[in-house]
Design a protein around this motif. Sequence first.
Motif, PDB file in Angstrom:
ATOM      1  N   LEU B   3       3.003   8.234 -10.521  1.00 53.89           N
ATOM      2  CA  LEU B   3       1.814   8.187 -10.627  1.00 53.89           C
ATOM      3  C   LEU B   3       1.537  10.027 -11.283  1.00 53.89           C
ATOM      4  O   LEU B   3       2.180  10.716 -11.567  1.00 53.89           O
ATOM      5  CB  LEU B   3       1.481   8.713  -9.178  1.00 53.89           C
ATOM      6  CG  LEU B   3       1.428   7.763  -8.165  1.00 53.89           C
ATOM      7  CD1 LEU B   3       1.408   8.183  -6.918  1.00 53.89           C
ATOM      8  CD2 LEU B   3       0.765   6.083  -8.301  1.00 53.89           C
ATOM      9  N   SER B  50      -5.562  16.492  -7.857  1.00 55.64           N
ATOM     10  CA  SER B  50      -5.049  14.678  -7.466  1.00 55.64           C
ATOM     11  C   SER B  50      -3.784  14.031  -6.575  1.00 55.64           C
ATOM     12  O   SER B  50      -3.942  13.672  -5.809  1.00 55.64           O
ATOM     13  CB  SER B  50      -5.460  13.787  -8.247  1.00 55.64           C
ATOM     14  OG  SER B  50      -5.898  14.474  -9.585  1.00 55.64           O
ATOM     15  N   SER B  53      -3.733  13.835  -0.739  1.00 55.30           N
ATOM     16  CA  SER B  53      -4.097  12.995  -0.662  1.00 55.30           C
ATOM     17  C   SER B  53      -5.400  12.581  -0.014  1.00 55.30           C
ATOM     18  O   SER B  53      -6.026  13.490   0.705  1.00 55.30           O
ATOM     19  CB  SER B  53      -3.018  11.900   0.471  1.00 55.30           C
ATOM     20  OG  SER B  53      -1.736  12.044   0.196  1.00 55.30           O
ATOM     21  N   SER B 140      -6.799   7.472  -1.312  1.00 57.75           N
ATOM     22  CA  SER B 140      -5.953   8.686  -2.125  1.00 57.75           C
ATOM     23  C   SER B 140      -6.188   8.229  -3.736  1.00 57.75           C
ATOM     24  O   SER B 140      -6.692   9.071  -4.763  1.00 57.75           O
ATOM     25  CB  SER B 140      -4.326   8.845  -1.838  1.00 57.75           C
ATOM     26  OG  SER B 140      -4.226   9.052  -0.571  1.00 57.75           O
ATOM     27  N   ARG B 141      -6.284   6.847  -4.200  1.00 53.08           N
ATOM     28  CA  ARG B 141      -6.370   6.575  -5.758  1.00 53.08           C
ATOM     29  C   ARG B 141      -7.232   6.457  -5.947  1.00 53.08           C
ATOM     30  O   ARG B 141      -7.616   6.418  -7.496  1.00 53.08           O
ATOM     31  CB  ARG B 141      -5.186   5.236  -5.866  1.00 53.08           C
ATOM     32  CG  ARG B 141      -4.078   5.509  -5.963  1.00 53.08           C
ATOM     33  CD  ARG B 141      -3.227   5.832  -5.985  1.00 53.08           C
ATOM     34  NE  ARG B 141      -3.464   7.469  -6.002  1.00 53.08           N
ATOM     35  CZ  ARG B 141      -2.577   8.672  -5.064  1.00 53.08           C
ATOM     36  NH1 ARG B 141      -2.320   7.784  -4.441  1.00 53.08           N
ATOM     37  NH2 ARG B 141      -3.114   9.670  -5.587  1.00 53.08           N
ATOM     38  N   ASP B 142      -8.415   6.292  -5.105  1.00 57.22           N
ATOM     39  CA  ASP B 142      -9.522   6.492  -5.259  1.00 57.22           C
ATOM     40  C   ASP B 142      -9.906   7.671  -6.001  1.00 57.22           C
ATOM     41  O   ASP B 142     -11.297   7.642  -5.924  1.00 57.22           O
ATOM     42  CB  ASP B 142     -10.883   5.619  -4.408  1.00 57.22           C
ATOM     43  CG  ASP B 142     -10.176   4.666  -4.587  1.00 57.22           C
ATOM     44  OD1 ASP B 142      -9.155   4.159  -5.192  1.00 57.22           O
ATOM     45  OD2 ASP B 142     -10.154   3.591  -2.928  1.00 57.22           O
TER      46      ASP B 142
END
Lengths: 127, 368
Positions: B3, B50, B53, B140-142
Motif C-alpha cells: 500500500l 497514513s 488505521s 483506513s483507506r479513506d
Amino acid sequence: MAEEVRDGLKYTEAHEWLKIQNNIAIIGITDHAQAELTDIVFVELPEIGKEIKKGEELCVVESVKSVSEIYSPISGNVVDVNKKLDDSPEVINESPYDDGWLVKLEIEDKSEIDSLLDVKSYKKILK
Amino acid sequence: MVLRSPLLNIQKGLGAKFTKFADFEMPIQYSSIKDEHLAVRRSVGLFDVSHMSNVWITGKDAEKLISLTTVEDASRIGDGLSQYTAILREDGTVIDDTIFMHLGEKYMIIPNAGMATTVTKWLNEKAKEYNLNAKAEDVSRDFVILAIQGPKSRDTLQKLTDTDLNTVKFFGCQYIDISGVHCIISHTGYTGELGFELQITPPKEAEDPFYKILDAGKEFNIKPIGLGARDTLRLEKCFILAGNEFEGGRTPLEAIMSWTINWDHAFIGKDALLKQKEQGDYERLTSLECVDKGIPRHGCEIRKDGEKVGVVSSGTLSPCLNRGIAMGYVRPEFRDAGNILEIVVRNKPMKARVVKPPFVKKDWAQQH
C-alpha cells in the motif's frame, strides 16, 4: 548530489574501496555506501593482528536504523584500524575516502587484488 | 500487496527514501534521521502517518462496545476528548494499543498499521456476542493522517486556521478547517512534544495541507519526517511500538500500561489481569541506557552476571543522548533503577543501566 568515485582506487560490488600501497591495503566504504547508510553512528572494528580471509566479516557499520556487515574484499592481517571512528563514526559520512577509512590490511595474496573493480567498472555499477 | 500513501509522489519529490512497514511503503527518512529527530525536539516536523488505521464505531451502543473491549471506561471520556487505551484478548494479552476519539455520536479508533482488519473483526464479533447495537467499520483507506509535532507545531498550524488552537486541549479532538480542508484534529502525538494529528478525508484532500504546512513552518525550519525519526523519537520517550513491545503476547501490566487501566468497569481480559496482578511474578518492560558503546537492537538478550533475565523489545541510538537506549522485558527482581545489566550485542555483553522513563526529559531542548 553526485556521488564521488575517486581515481586511483580499487572497488568492490559491495561498495568498498581499497587503496593499495605496496603490500598494504587501506579499506573503506565508498561515497555511495555512506550516502545509502546515512548517519553512521557506530563502528565495530577488528582487533589489530587478526587474520582475515576474503569474504569474512571485517567490521560492522551501524546507522540509526540499520546494521551493515562489511566483508573483507581480500585476505590479510589487520595491521591498523581507524581508532578515530570510535568517538566520531560520522567521519565516514563526512570523508569516506580520507579520514573515514576503516582498516589497513597486510595483503596476503596479491592475485586477489586483480579481481577487484577499477574506477570505470565501479562507475558502471552505480549507473 | 504494497500500500502507498496518497502523498507518495510528493514525498519522492522531497527526496524521501522509502521502507516497507506493515503493508505500506512509507518514507523512512528525507535528509537524515538525526537531523529530522532534532528538528522535532527543537522546532517542528511534519509526518505522514497514513500507515496507521482508521475505524469508525457507530450505533447507540458504541460507547458500551468501547468500554467492553478496551481497558478504558468510555463513559468517562466526553465528547471532544480522546483517550489512549488497549484492546485485550480474554487472556489479558494486548491485541493492539490505540487512541479512540469521541466525536459526537461516533467514535473513531486509530489501530496500528496493519491492524485494521483484526481490530474491526474483533469489535464486530464482540458486539454480536454481547448483543450490542454497535458497528465497527474500517475506513483506513479513506483517510490520510498527518502529524505536526514539536514546540513550534502550534505556531505553524495556527497560520492555517481560524480556530484558536489554544482551545484544543491536550488529548482534545474536534472538527476543524486547515487551509480550507475540513478534517479532524487531535492534540496528540507519538513524540513526547507539543503536537497535533489531522485525519483528512478523502486522501486527495491532504496534498494541499501537506504543502501548506511545510510552507507555514518555513520560518521555524520545519522538516518532513520519516518513520526512522518517528521510531527514535518515541523510543526516547519510552512509548510503545505495538509490533515490538507486544510481540509474542504481552499484557498491559507487563508493558507498564497500568496507568491506562480503569479497574472500575467490566472489560474483556480483566479477570486475567487481576490474576496476573495478584500473582505478581512477571517480566516487565524496563528502560535501559547503555554505559558501554554500542547499539542494542530488537531481540538482544539481557543478562545479569551472565544469566539471561530478559530480552530487548526495542533498541536504538538516541540522537539526543548520543548513546544506545533500549526497552526490554526484564524479570521483576532485576529492574530497579540504577541496576547494571548486560545487553548482548553480536555475542558481546555490553553494560547498560536501568533508568526511570523517559530517557529524554521534557526540558531537553531548552538545555541543549
